[in-house]
Design an enzyme around this catalytic site. Sequence first.
Site, mmCIF file in Angstrom:
data_model
loop_
_atom_site.group_PDB
_atom_site.id
_atom_site.type_symbol
_atom_site.label_atom_id
_atom_site.label_comp_id
_atom_site.label_asym_id
_atom_site.label_seq_id
_atom_site.Cartn_x
_atom_site.Cartn_y
_atom_site.Cartn_z
ATOM 1 C CG HIS A 10 -2.033 0.966 1.159
ATOM 2 N ND1 HIS A 10 -3.293 0.703 1.658
ATOM 3 C CD2 HIS A 10 -2.102 2.207 0.627
ATOM 4 C CE1 HIS A 10 -4.078 1.745 1.440
ATOM 5 N NE2 HIS A 10 -3.365 2.679 0.820
ATOM 6 C CG LEU B 168 4.958 5.023 -5.624
ATOM 7 C CD1 LEU B 168 5.512 4.050 -6.656
ATOM 8 C CD2 LEU B 168 6.038 5.383 -4.599
ATOM 9 C CG ASN C 169 -4.921 7.886 -4.619
ATOM 10 O OD1 ASN C 169 -3.855 7.317 -4.822
ATOM 11 N ND2 ASN C 169 -5.222 8.429 -3.452
ATOM 12 C CG HIS D 185 -6.081 1.706 5.367
ATOM 13 N ND1 HIS D 185 -7.449 1.595 5.238
ATOM 14 C CD2 HIS D 185 -5.674 2.498 4.347
ATOM 15 C CE1 HIS D 185 -7.842 2.296 4.195
ATOM 16 N NE2 HIS D 185 -6.792 2.844 3.625
ATOM 17 C CG ASP E 37 -2.432 4.652 3.574
ATOM 18 O OD1 ASP E 37 -2.283 5.039 2.396
ATOM 19 O OD2 ASP E 37 -3.434 4.927 4.258
ATOM 20 C CG HIS F 28 -0.631 14.905 1.510
ATOM 21 N ND1 HIS F 28 -1.387 14.972 0.369
ATOM 22 C CD2 HIS F 28 -1.163 13.924 2.264
ATOM 23 C CE1 HIS F 28 -2.345 14.061 0.424
ATOM 24 N NE2 HIS F 28 -2.236 13.404 1.561
ATOM 25 N N GLY G 219 -3.195 11.999 5.484
ATOM 26 C CA GLY G 219 -2.124 11.088 5.098
ATOM 27 C C GLY G 219 -0.789 11.373 5.761
#
Lengths: 309, 425
Positions: free
Chosen positions: B51, B54, B85, B225, B298, B302, B317
């Site tokens: 998970h 990138l 995403n 998760h 995960d 950002h 995140g």
Amino acid sequence: MKNLLSIRDLSKDKAIELLSSSNEMSAVNRRAIKTLPTLRGKTVVNLFYENSTRTRISFEIAAKRLGADVINVSSEVSSASKGEGLKDTAQTLEALGADAIVLRHPMSGAAHAMATRGWISSSVINAGDGRHEHPTQALLDALTINRHFDAGCDFTGLKVLIVGDLLHSRVARSNFLLLNLLGATVIATGPKELMPTGFSEMGVTLYEGLDQALEQKPDAIMMLRVQKERMQADVAFSASNYQRSWSLTEERLGQLKPASVIMHPGPMNRGLEISNGAAEDSRSQVLEQVQNGLAVRMAVLHHLLGGQS
Amino acid sequence: MSVILKEVTLASGTRADIRIEGDSIVEIGTLREKGVDCSGLMALAGLVDPHTHLRQPGFEASETVLSGTRAAAKGGYVAVTAMANTDPVADTSKIVEDVFALGQASKYSFVQPIGAVTKGLAGKQLSDITAMANSRAKVQVFSDDGLCVFDENLMRQALQKVKEFGGAIAQHAQDPTLTDGSQMNDGALSIELGLKGWPVLAEEAIIQRDAELALETGSRLHVCHVTTAGGVEIIRWAKKQGARITAEVTPHHLLLDQELARSYDPVYKVNPPLRTSVDSIALLEGLVDGTIDMLGTDHAPHSSEKKDCEWENAAFGMIGLESAASALHQVLVASGAASWQLFEKVSSQNPAKMLGLAGYGSIQAGARANITLFDPAASLPGATPSASKSSNSPYANLTLQGRVQHTIRDGHFTMFDHVLKEFDD
């Protein structure tokens, strides 16, 4: 102490110190010349992203009585707007010489963001952040109770009832914390959908109905303002139902102890959460609260900016 | 090229030397030759992350395939995934092949693209799952991660579709109708902080529904998760019923809890949210007893603009590739909760199996030389500089126990003594 963001940041001793110094400020406010120019040369900015007349004016007068320069900045911000604004605004105000920023903001935690993330080194006073806290309101409420009952900052044995929309109330949250810190028994009631059970973990005993809560014979009752702007969006809200179940009506006044006090953070919706009779009852402390608010804000500004630790 | 690792400790506890030729392990035993002194280091099957975000294409300010794989190597990872995403969304064979090619160009880590379940992650229409499976990227696992495949019928169709080729749907379990505007775990703390709560039910209701769909369809379901004690319980039940279900837990949900939200520092804002310490304990128990199969970082980079603001305006995140091994070591092995063998299983073997990747998960003669050399006696200070383009690590104020010292991918060091290898081409 550099910032006042949350009652959680205050030790019991610090809260008592602020209340004692508020008492001294009250004495200043009773003098013919109501100034104590300890903040001469300092600049206080009232940065308000939500409408507020009384809190802003209270901070403004408080700062002026201490000799500070005061600048009022009002700004509309929607909660959906992007966040660059607050950081840039804070840094701009500091670059212009702000020693303290009094912040009211619609987002919970906005004052924390401004004060704790290295954006600025000015002091930050939380004048209401979202539904989180409004610490100077709790301090002025405590000062009012303290003076009325001559409690010596020890509220042990005093029972305080808070009534209304607890869910959306930052006044309620700050009061829960401060009243508990000072030893009071805190009880609360309000419409079920506006009274999450999670409040019990803040040291509050919750009652299902106002009449049931009044049977606990509180020494002080605080009526929270119905936030009409919020309620209008809620189709289920009915003013007449609210008034019937949650208003401090003239009939309910009879259930209050003679020695109790009636409080309201203002502005009051007379006829909704509080009746005219209650607002003007001899036990009402509404105007004392306003006066105490001024003293508390002077004390807080003095503590944060006056060089006292 | 030949590499000799001297005196490693294997997960079994055995001390040995390892000889690597080309991309393979050729011998494990006592070797006469000199080599890299690995005394005190655990030699673990190279880490595989099921998970990873990138961010390329579309969000290169936060991360690229290259920067993300460098962060992976720094954290001991030899294979990572690329969540769908991106912008454009990885919902066609063209995009997954593009991302796959970017991965192939990086020497730091293998990159397995994850395909979107629905077109544009919109939750309305299945994407071309078969084409992505048949593409050069050989996508086996599909996920709308970040968003939940909420439409039950669509989820069922997706599960049936991947069954045709043995693939899996990795679900981000979050009922959107219960989490509109949610900011943190729902409970007394969210009430006090005045932030909108995120009920555990929003996660558990979807896990329960999906578990039943997995049972009905016989398809493979992977639960991304898991964060709640109740979610662990549902997965435990579903496995007992015979569902083909795997589950992952993140390092941060094992190690951190919602109390950190008191700071209103958005570095702790994550989706799903940090829960309570009771949940963290249940997650660890689930990992130890096999209910939860694997660790997933995960890793969600950002750029600082999206984090250096008010909590409610901040993105969800945290980055995690570089800290995951230390975090897992601390909570699983150093705590005494489980063995190194379980560490290896949940960090390498099981994720590789779930993703359908060969060449990972074991250290033995004949296997591909994917090895993470970990020093349990060292520590990872929170202020360690990151190879990621983003710096939203929740451990900035913590020192984690243990640290990856070298990473070997397909026989080559990608990191040696905490320093990334620089490759010329």
